[in-house]
Design a protein around this motif. Structure first.
Motif, short mmCIF file in Angstrom:
data_model
loop_
_atom_site.label_atom_id
_atom_site.label_comp_id
_atom_site.label_asym_id
_atom_site.label_seq_id
_atom_site.Cartn_x
_atom_site.Cartn_y
_atom_site.Cartn_z
N ARG A 1 0.84 -1.20 0.00
CA ARG A 1 0.00 0.00 0.00
C ARG A 1 0.87 1.24 0.00
NH1 ARG A 1 -1.01 1.02 4.41
NH2 ARG A 1 -0.25 -0.73 5.58
N GLN A 2 0.49 2.22 -0.81
CA GLN A 2 1.19 3.49 -0.80
C GLN A 2 0.66 4.34 0.35
OE1 GLN A 2 0.91 5.79 -4.41
NE2 GLN A 2 2.68 7.02 -3.86
N TRP A 3 1.56 5.05 1.04
CA TRP A 3 1.16 5.92 2.14
C TRP A 3 0.46 7.13 1.56
CZ3 TRP A 3 4.60 9.89 4.94
CH2 TRP A 3 3.94 10.39 6.06
N MET A 4 -0.77 7.37 2.03
CA MET A 4 -1.58 8.48 1.55
C MET A 4 -2.22 9.20 2.74
SD MET A 4 -3.16 6.86 -1.91
CE MET A 4 -3.69 8.45 -2.50
N GLY B 1 -4.79 15.15 3.25
CA GLY B 1 -4.28 16.45 2.83
C GLY B 1 -4.77 17.56 3.74
N PRO C 1 -6.67 12.78 0.44
CA PRO C 1 -5.37 12.13 0.65
C PRO C 1 -4.32 12.61 -0.35
CG PRO C 1 -7.13 10.51 0.37
CD PRO C 1 -7.72 11.85 0.09
N VAL C 2 -3.07 12.58 0.12
CA VAL C 2 -1.93 12.98 -0.71
C VAL C 2 -1.01 11.76 -0.85
CG1 VAL C 2 0.08 14.50 -0.85
CG2 VAL C 2 -2.06 15.34 0.14
N ALA C 3 -0.72 11.35 -2.07
CA ALA C 3 0.16 10.21 -2.31
C ALA C 3 1.60 10.59 -1.98
CB ALA C 3 0.05 9.75 -3.76
N MET C 4 2.23 9.81 -1.11
CA MET C 4 3.61 10.04 -0.71
C MET C 4 4.48 8.91 -1.27
SD MET C 4 3.42 12.85 0.99
CE MET C 4 4.94 12.98 1.92
N TRP D 1 5.91 3.20 0.77
CA TRP D 1 5.04 2.03 0.62
C TRP D 1 5.22 1.07 1.78
CZ3 TRP D 1 2.09 0.94 -3.94
CH2 TRP D 1 2.18 1.94 -4.92
#
Length: 108
Positions: A60-63, A66, A72-75, A78
């Motif tokens: 999972r990508q850390w999101m 915001g 949410p903001v994709a960072m 993972w």
């Protein structure tokens, strides 16, 4: 996870340092941040070159949320692949990928 457990997790990569950041911890190897601990979870750095490998194994990508209700903001971090948690050799491979992504992000 305490600092000693984090050091054990990444022992195959070599010496690491751990610093407080973002209300969590930044995890460094040779001065390059390659992982974070956020809300008790370890996340590995990825970039355009390495993110597809994380995605392919179901990470999972850390999101985080915001600011001001923007969603949410994709960072570029993972989750660790489940298969690497109990396999030191595999964990080292993923940690190296994360470190290499960290190095590439500095060179930009």
């Amino acid at each position: 996870m305490d600092d000693d457990a984090i050091r054990d997790l990444f022992a195959g990569l070599g010496p690491i340092s751990i610093r407080r950041m973002f209300g969590g911890k930044g995890i460094y190897h040779q001065g390059v941040v390659f992982a974070l601990q956020v809300n008790g979870e370890i996340l590995l750095k990825a970039d355009a070159r390495s993110a597809p490998a994380f995605q392919a194994v179901g990470c999972r990508q850390w999101m985080p949320a915001g600011r001001k209700g923007r969603g949410p903001v994709a960072m570029p971090y993972w989750s660790i692949p489940e298969s690497a948690i109990d396999d030191a050799e595999e964990m080292t491979l993923w940690a190296r990928r994360a470190y290499e992504a960290g190095v590439r992000s500095i060179k930009k």
